[in-house]
Design an enzyme around this catalytic site. Sequence first.
Site, mmCIF file in Angstrom:
data_model
loop_
_atom_site.group_PDB
_atom_site.id
_atom_site.type_symbol
_atom_site.label_atom_id
_atom_site.label_comp_id
_atom_site.label_asym_id
_atom_site.label_seq_id
_atom_site.Cartn_x
_atom_site.Cartn_y
_atom_site.Cartn_z
ATOM 1 N N HIS A 26 -51.324 135.107 104.193
ATOM 2 C CA HIS A 26 -52.022 134.462 103.236
ATOM 3 C C HIS A 26 -51.644 133.783 102.064
ATOM 4 O O HIS A 26 -51.197 134.254 101.179
ATOM 5 C CB HIS A 26 -53.179 135.475 102.484
ATOM 6 C CG HIS A 26 -53.742 136.560 103.545
ATOM 7 N ND1 HIS A 26 -55.053 136.277 103.941
ATOM 8 C CD2 HIS A 26 -53.363 137.712 104.188
ATOM 9 C CE1 HIS A 26 -55.420 137.289 104.678
ATOM 10 N NE2 HIS A 26 -54.510 137.997 105.036
ATOM 11 N N HIS B 99 -59.670 141.511 112.520
ATOM 12 C CA HIS B 99 -59.517 142.376 111.550
ATOM 13 C C HIS B 99 -60.624 143.324 111.796
ATOM 14 O O HIS B 99 -61.793 143.167 111.612
ATOM 15 C CB HIS B 99 -59.549 141.892 110.034
ATOM 16 C CG HIS B 99 -59.682 143.066 108.791
ATOM 17 N ND1 HIS B 99 -58.670 142.815 107.545
ATOM 18 C CD2 HIS B 99 -59.986 144.234 108.700
ATOM 19 C CE1 HIS B 99 -58.910 143.919 107.093
ATOM 20 N NE2 HIS B 99 -59.649 144.965 107.640
ATOM 21 N N ASP C 228 -48.642 140.261 106.733
ATOM 22 C CA ASP C 228 -49.891 140.418 106.078
ATOM 23 C C ASP C 228 -49.595 140.189 104.592
ATOM 24 O O ASP C 228 -49.962 140.424 103.724
ATOM 25 C CB ASP C 228 -50.576 141.732 106.373
ATOM 26 C CG ASP C 228 -52.014 141.318 106.092
ATOM 27 O OD1 ASP C 228 -52.501 140.422 105.505
ATOM 28 O OD2 ASP C 228 -52.719 142.698 105.943
HETATM 29 ZN ZN ZN Z 1 -54.752 139.896 106.180
#
Ligand code: ZN
Length: 424
Positions: free
Chosen positions: A60, A176, A304
């Site tokens: 991200h 997710h 992540d």
């Molecule tokens: Zn993530």
Amino acid sequence: MEHDLIVEGLAATPSGVEPLQIGITDGKIAELKRSGLKAGRRLRDERCVIFPGFIDVHVHLREPGWEHKEDFLTGTMAAVHGGVTTLFDMPNNPEPADSREALARKAELSKGKVADVMFFGGVRRDRLSAIPSIKELVVGYKIFMSQTTGSAPFPLSKLREALEVIGSTSKPASVHAEDQSVIDAASSEVKASSAPDRYADARPPEAEVGAVRELLSVLTRCSADVRVNVCHVSTSSALNLIRGARRSGANVVCEATLHHLFFTRRDMLRSPMLRTNPPLRTDGDRRALLEGLAGGSVDFLVSDHAPHTREEKLSSGAAGVPGLDNYGNIVSWLIKKRGLSPSTVSMVTSANQARFFRLHDRGSITVGARADLAVLDLDSPETASADSVRSKCGWSPYEGKRFPGRVKWTVSAGRVVYEDGVAG
Ligand SMILES: [Zn+2]
């Protein structure tokens, strides 16, 4: 011929480790030999192992919209510090990356950075017909089954249709998988004043296991052929479900994060900064993930990377931790402390990603491939610290942890973009 650059030493390939000279010209691997290559510049260190540049499929980078946390420049600097040369950016920005305009803007903003950035497309429940319109701009699609930073849960009732439309584009879906109704019920029982590790009970294992079960069941009913990646698996039970589905022929793979492999929920007692979704789990879960990574049932090692400022973590309990800066450190730990072979590492850090996401120009050390390399010194211990972090958030969940090795050089499309403490 004289190459632009030679990277020389022990190189990790899926079949083992072998001494190699890698001749690089015009950003590509031009020649591979045992000896005799010539170049203007040579990188060589007997202690190092050369890997294909790491491909991190879950990142991200926050731009546009949350540039106070991270942007494409700082995020890619953090990436090459960790040996990551290709990264996939997630769509959950304030302006979600679910339209041609939003994706074109991200592509423009990320151009010319030290690592190659590709994008996941967002999927809107009320605009499934828009999915194919962005297919050339994305490497895959992201579906959030639960609430997350900047994104509402995707309804289960629409999941099959969404996966079928995604299947029609030939791009995969990364999902997710946590069940929001289980989280809502569990959260109401965990008081705000509870011990920090109780966050793991507010998003209990059943939330993940239930959602993975639903996802796999929907997948078997899909009429279109769709490839699914289950994001950040955190429990041994969910991993077992995925293994079982795969044995029955389901086209499903999964990823494990650096932090779920390294920490357990007990570590949350020490640091309030370790709040993540899904949360850290038990040591048994962690061991199952490590075994899965070594044994081939966990396909991708991901960061992540989810940067928030220290203040956001401490005041509002924002979920997510940065990780790109320490990707190479964790690789050294997996090899030296957890017994993973360099060839297994080359599978879970690049070869599997390139195959699943069909990136034909990278993921292995072969003639003609993009010259993306991560050169790791596995015998040069490094203690992680906030000072060495390139991510704009300025902190690391691994601060104070001593790792057996570090990244010595990162080469991206033939350019040395990181060298002994200097990125850029
Ligand atoms: Zn993530």
